[in-house]
Scaffold this motif. Structure first.
Motif, PDB file in Angstrom:
ATOM      1  N   GLN A   1       0.840  -1.199   0.000  1.00  0.00           N
ATOM      2  CA  GLN A   1       0.000   0.000   0.000  1.00  0.00           C
ATOM      3  C   GLN A   1       0.876   1.251   0.000  1.00  0.00           C
ATOM      4  O   GLN A   1       0.569   2.225  -0.673  1.00  0.00           O
TER       5      GLN A   1
ATOM      6  N   ALA B   1       2.126   1.690  -3.497  1.00  0.00           N
ATOM      7  CA  ALA B   1       1.047   2.189  -4.355  1.00  0.00           C
ATOM      8  C   ALA B   1       0.767   3.655  -4.071  1.00  0.00           C
ATOM      9  O   ALA B   1       0.554   4.447  -5.000  1.00  0.00           O
ATOM     10  N   THR B   2       0.787   4.027  -2.810  1.00  0.00           N
ATOM     11  CA  THR B   2       0.566   5.427  -2.435  1.00  0.00           C
ATOM     12  C   THR B   2       1.668   6.310  -3.015  1.00  0.00           C
ATOM     13  O   THR B   2       1.404   7.411  -3.508  1.00  0.00           O
TER      14      THR B   2
ATOM     15  N   GLU C   1       3.393   5.683  -5.756  1.00  0.00           N
ATOM     16  CA  GLU C   1       3.153   5.780  -7.192  1.00  0.00           C
ATOM     17  C   GLU C   1       2.020   6.765  -7.490  1.00  0.00           C
ATOM     18  O   GLU C   1       2.099   7.534  -8.448  1.00  0.00           O
ATOM     19  N   ILE C   2       0.981   6.730  -6.674  1.00  0.00           N
ATOM     20  CA  ILE C   2      -0.133   7.670  -6.856  1.00  0.00           C
ATOM     21  C   ILE C   2       0.352   9.103  -6.653  1.00  0.00           C
ATOM     22  O   ILE C   2       0.013  10.006  -7.420  1.00  0.00           O
ATOM     23  N   ALA C   3       1.174   9.310  -5.629  1.00  0.00           N
ATOM     24  CA  ALA C   3       1.708  10.655  -5.364  1.00  0.00           C
ATOM     25  C   ALA C   3       2.560  11.129  -6.545  1.00  0.00           C
ATOM     26  O   ALA C   3       2.470  12.300  -6.945  1.00  0.00           O
ATOM     27  N   ASP C   4       3.371  10.223  -7.113  1.00  0.00           N
ATOM     28  CA  ASP C   4       4.177  10.587  -8.285  1.00  0.00           C
ATOM     29  C   ASP C   4       3.279  10.958  -9.464  1.00  0.00           C
ATOM     30  O   ASP C   4       3.549  11.935 -10.172  1.00  0.00           O
ATOM     31  N   SER C   5       2.222  10.171  -9.672  1.00  0.00           N
ATOM     32  CA  SER C   5       1.290  10.449 -10.771  1.00  0.00           C
ATOM     33  C   SER C   5       0.611  11.796 -10.571  1.00  0.00           C
ATOM     34  O   SER C   5       0.442  12.562 -11.529  1.00  0.00           O
ATOM     35  N   ILE C   6       0.221  12.080  -9.350  1.00  0.00           N
ATOM     36  CA  ILE C   6      -0.416  13.368  -9.054  1.00  0.00           C
ATOM     37  C   ILE C   6       0.560  14.511  -9.312  1.00  0.00           C
ATOM     38  O   ILE C   6       0.186  15.536  -9.886  1.00  0.00           O
ATOM     39  N   GLN C   7       1.825  14.315  -8.934  1.00  0.00           N
ATOM     40  CA  GLN C   7       2.831  15.347  -9.162  1.00  0.00           C
ATOM     41  C   GLN C   7       3.025  15.589 -10.660  1.00  0.00           C
ATOM     42  O   GLN C   7       3.090  16.739 -11.104  1.00  0.00           O
TER      43      GLN C   7
END
Length: 134
Positions: A64, A67-68, A70-76
């Motif tokens: 998790q 994944a979090t 990776e999500i933060a990188d995608s948001i950035q």
């Protein structure tokens, strides 16, 4: 002899009873030990299952966390892309304004040329008329 016989008879009845009691007492600690060993094995099994569950939870938490991240990188990256789009839209707006100004200037110049062209035509017509009259 009766006293001796009575004592012997009493002992013969008491001895098997005494032996049975002593065997039962002797087997109790062994039985209790066996029960304790069984209980400890049960506790050990439970602790093993708890460790397996804890390890599974730790692995899930780690996944998790990844994944979090990776999500933060995608948001950035999305935020950076949005910033780039906004910057480009600002440039487009500025360029559109400049094009509008240039179009206004071109229209003004064309209107001025049209006026000069009309004036020139009138002058040429007047010149040609004066040459024909002469």
């Amino acid at each position: 002899m009766t006293a001796w016989w009575a004592k012997t008879t009493e002992m013969s009845v008491e001895c098997p009873l005494y032996c049975t009691v002593k065997e039962a007492e002797a087997s109790r600690p062994e039985g209790a030990t066996s029960e304790a060993v069984t209980a400890i094995r049960g506790i050990d099994g439970t602790i093993g299952r708890i460790n397996e569950i804890a390890n599974a939870i730790a692995a899930a938490v780690e996944e998790q966390g990844a994944a979090t991240g990776e999500i933060a990188d995608s948001i950035q990256r999305a935020a950076q892309g949005t910033e780039d789009v906004n910057r480009n839209l600002g440039g487009i707006t500025k360029t559109s304004g400049e094009i509008g100004t240039a179009a206004d200037q071109t229209l003004t110049a064309a209107t001025g040329l049209s006026t000069l062209s009309e004036t020139l035509r009138e002058e040429v017509d007047g010149f040609v008329t004066s040459i024909r009259a002469a």
